[in-house]
Structures are given as structure tokens and as C-alpha cells.
Motif scaffolding. Structure first.
Motif, PDB file in Angstrom:
ATOM      1  N   ASP A  10       0.222   3.327  -8.832  1.00 12.92           N
ATOM      2  CA  ASP A  10      -0.794   4.100  -9.523  1.00 12.92           C
ATOM      3  C   ASP A  10      -1.921   4.549  -8.598  1.00 12.92           C
ATOM      4  N   ALA A  12      -1.730   6.246  -5.783  1.00 12.33           N
ATOM      5  CA  ALA A  12      -1.509   7.535  -5.148  1.00 12.33           C
ATOM      6  C   ALA A  12      -0.794   8.437  -6.140  1.00 12.33           C
ATOM      7  N   PRO A  13      -1.075   9.727  -6.102  1.00 10.86           N
ATOM      8  CA  PRO A  13      -0.404  10.635  -7.045  1.00 10.86           C
ATOM      9  C   PRO A  13       1.087  10.715  -6.743  1.00 10.86           C
ATOM     10  N   PRO A  14       1.919  10.933  -7.766  1.00 11.76           N
ATOM     11  CA  PRO A  14       3.354  11.099  -7.539  1.00 11.76           C
ATOM     12  C   PRO A  14       3.626  12.260  -6.590  1.00 11.76           C
ATOM     13  N   ASP A  15       4.713  12.140  -5.844  1.00  9.66           N
ATOM     14  CA  ASP A  15       5.047  13.156  -4.851  1.00  9.66           C
ATOM     15  C   ASP A  15       6.556  13.243  -4.728  1.00  9.66           C
ATOM     16  N   ASP A  18       8.561  10.588  -2.903  1.00  7.81           N
ATOM     17  CA  ASP A  18       8.942   9.331  -3.545  1.00  7.81           C
ATOM     18  C   ASP A  18      10.435   9.291  -3.895  1.00  7.81           C
ATOM     19  N   ASP A  57       8.081  12.675 -13.232  1.00  6.62           N
ATOM     20  CA  ASP A  57       6.694  12.383 -12.877  1.00  6.62           C
ATOM     21  C   ASP A  57       6.378  12.826 -11.449  1.00  6.62           C
ATOM     22  N   SER A  58       7.401  12.891 -10.598  1.00 10.39           N
ATOM     23  CA  SER A  58       7.210  13.291  -9.201  1.00 10.39           C
ATOM     24  C   SER A  58       7.142  14.796  -9.033  1.00 10.39           C
ATOM     25  N   GLY A  59       7.280  15.529 -10.116  1.00 12.23           N
ATOM     26  CA  GLY A  59       7.131  16.965 -10.064  1.00 12.23           C
ATOM     27  C   GLY A  59       8.411  17.742  -9.897  1.00 12.23           C
ATOM     28  N   ARG A 106       5.943   4.117  -5.181  1.00 14.91           N
ATOM     29  CA  ARG A 106       6.724   4.865  -6.171  1.00 14.91           C
ATOM     30  C   ARG A 106       8.180   5.014  -5.743  1.00 14.91           C
TER      31      ARG A 106
END
Length: 204
Positions: A10, A12-15, A18, A57-59, A106
């Protein structure tokens, strides 16, 4: 019982990076002009749903379908955003671990959702295993080194039985893993598919 309240994933933002956690496990990647795609076969529909949500969630869009063998398959859309990641994890036509790779929290969570399971030892000794790709044995030693760099030293197991994996044992290492990957997704069975401790640290 509650999981550990601290959740490194939590912080770091999802990427899209990951999604390397899928390639560290049993995932496969395909490059194409329209964009690369990553896919992985999972044990059942529960894992498939949990994994597709985590990938989203990772985009990157993900869908649940069925492999040629009839098993649940989670695959991303073809997406140019995955091109660099797939290049980094490919040497020729073979999957390879990038030099110096350190799994993010992640990435570890995705790996656990896709193919992690509890292995019960003698007495209260509980261990956790992250599955490896039996078709990519050259990734095994680099992944051991990658986990050590992440502060979670594993043991390579199952190479002779056809079910290779990284076993994480001992309270300190399992605690470190739990701190990284957080709560068990509701679709998974916590006692058999998520890292556990004999005594849990309650939420505050």
C-alpha cells in the motif's frame, strides 16, 4: 484471526512493473506489434477472479478464460505498456530474470495470489511456497537471489518432483512476507493459500 496490519504494497502506487510477479511464477509472456501480453494458468476460478482483480489494479486490463487443457487462465489485454517489462524478462525466446531484480511488495502479492500455498511442517512450523515455472529452470537460482535481496531468504524445493517452488520458512521470514503482501484476498482460503503465523499480530 487478523492478518498483519502493515501492508508494504500500500505504500507505493500500483504499477505495470508489479506484473513481474506473474513472470517470476508460472506466467508466460508474448510480444506482439499490438502490445505484449502476460498470462498464467491458476488452480481454480477463485484464484482466477482474485488475480484478475489484482492485475487490473496495476492498470492493465485482464480477463479470465480457459487454457487449452481446460484450466482457468488469467491473461492481460495486449498492451504496449507491457512491452518493456516483457523485454526485460526475455532472453531470446526464453524467460529470464532481469539482472539485479528485486520483487516489489505488489509483485510478491501477485505471485502469492497466482500460485502460493501453505506447506505444513512438523509441530507448529508453517511454511509458505511460491511456485516456480518448471519450464524455465534457469530462473530458479536468480529468483532465490532476488528474494534474498528483498529480505526474504527462501529455500528452493521440488525441482526433482516437477513442482518447483521457493519455500519461505521461519517466523521472521514469514512475517516479512506478510508485511509485504498484506491481507488474504477474500476469494482465497487463508489457512491453505496465504502465509500464516502461529500467532497473529492484531490490528490496532
Amino acid at each position: 484471526m487478523s492478518q498483519l496490519s502493515f501492508f508494504s504494497a500500500d505504500l507505493a502506487p500500483p504499477d505495470v512493473a508489479d506484473l513481474a510477479g506473474l513472470l517470476a511464477g508460472t506466467g508466460q509472456a508474448v510480444a506482439a506489434p499490438a502490445g505484449a501480453r502476460i498470462s498464467t494458468v491458476v488452480a481454480d476460478d477463485r484464484r482466477a477472479r482474485a488475480l484478475a482483480a489484482a492485475v487490473g489494479d496495476s492498470g492493465v486490463a485482464a480477463e479470465v478464460t480457459t487454457s487449452d487443457e481446460g484450466s482457468p487462465l488469467v491473461r492481460t489485454a495486449r498492451d504496449p505498456a507491457l512491452d518493456a517489462l516483457v523485454r526485460d524478462w526475455t532472453r531470446g525466446a526464453v524467460k529470464a530474470v532481469p539482472a539485479g531484480w528485486v520483487p516489489t511488495a505488489r509483485a510478491l502479492r501477485l505471485w502469492a495470489i497466482a500460485s502460493g500455498h501453505v506447506e505444513h511442517g512438523s509441530g507448529a512450523d508453517t511454511r509458505y511456497v511460491l511456485a516456480l515455472d518448471r519450464h524455465a529452470p534457469d530462473t530458479f537460482s536468480p529468483l532465490v537471489a532476488a528474494m534474498i535481496r528483498a529480505g526474504i531468504a527462501p529455500t528452493l524445493v521440488g525441482t526433482r518432483g516437477g513442482s518447483p517452488g521457493l519455500r519461505i520458512g521461519g517466523r521472521r521470514r514469514v512475517t516479512r512476507l506478510l508485511e509485504s503482501i498484506g491481507d488474504c484476498p477474500p476469494e482465497l482460503h487463508e489457512r491453505t493459500e496465504w502465509p500464516t503465523l502461529t500467532e497473529r499480530i492484531p490490528r490496532h
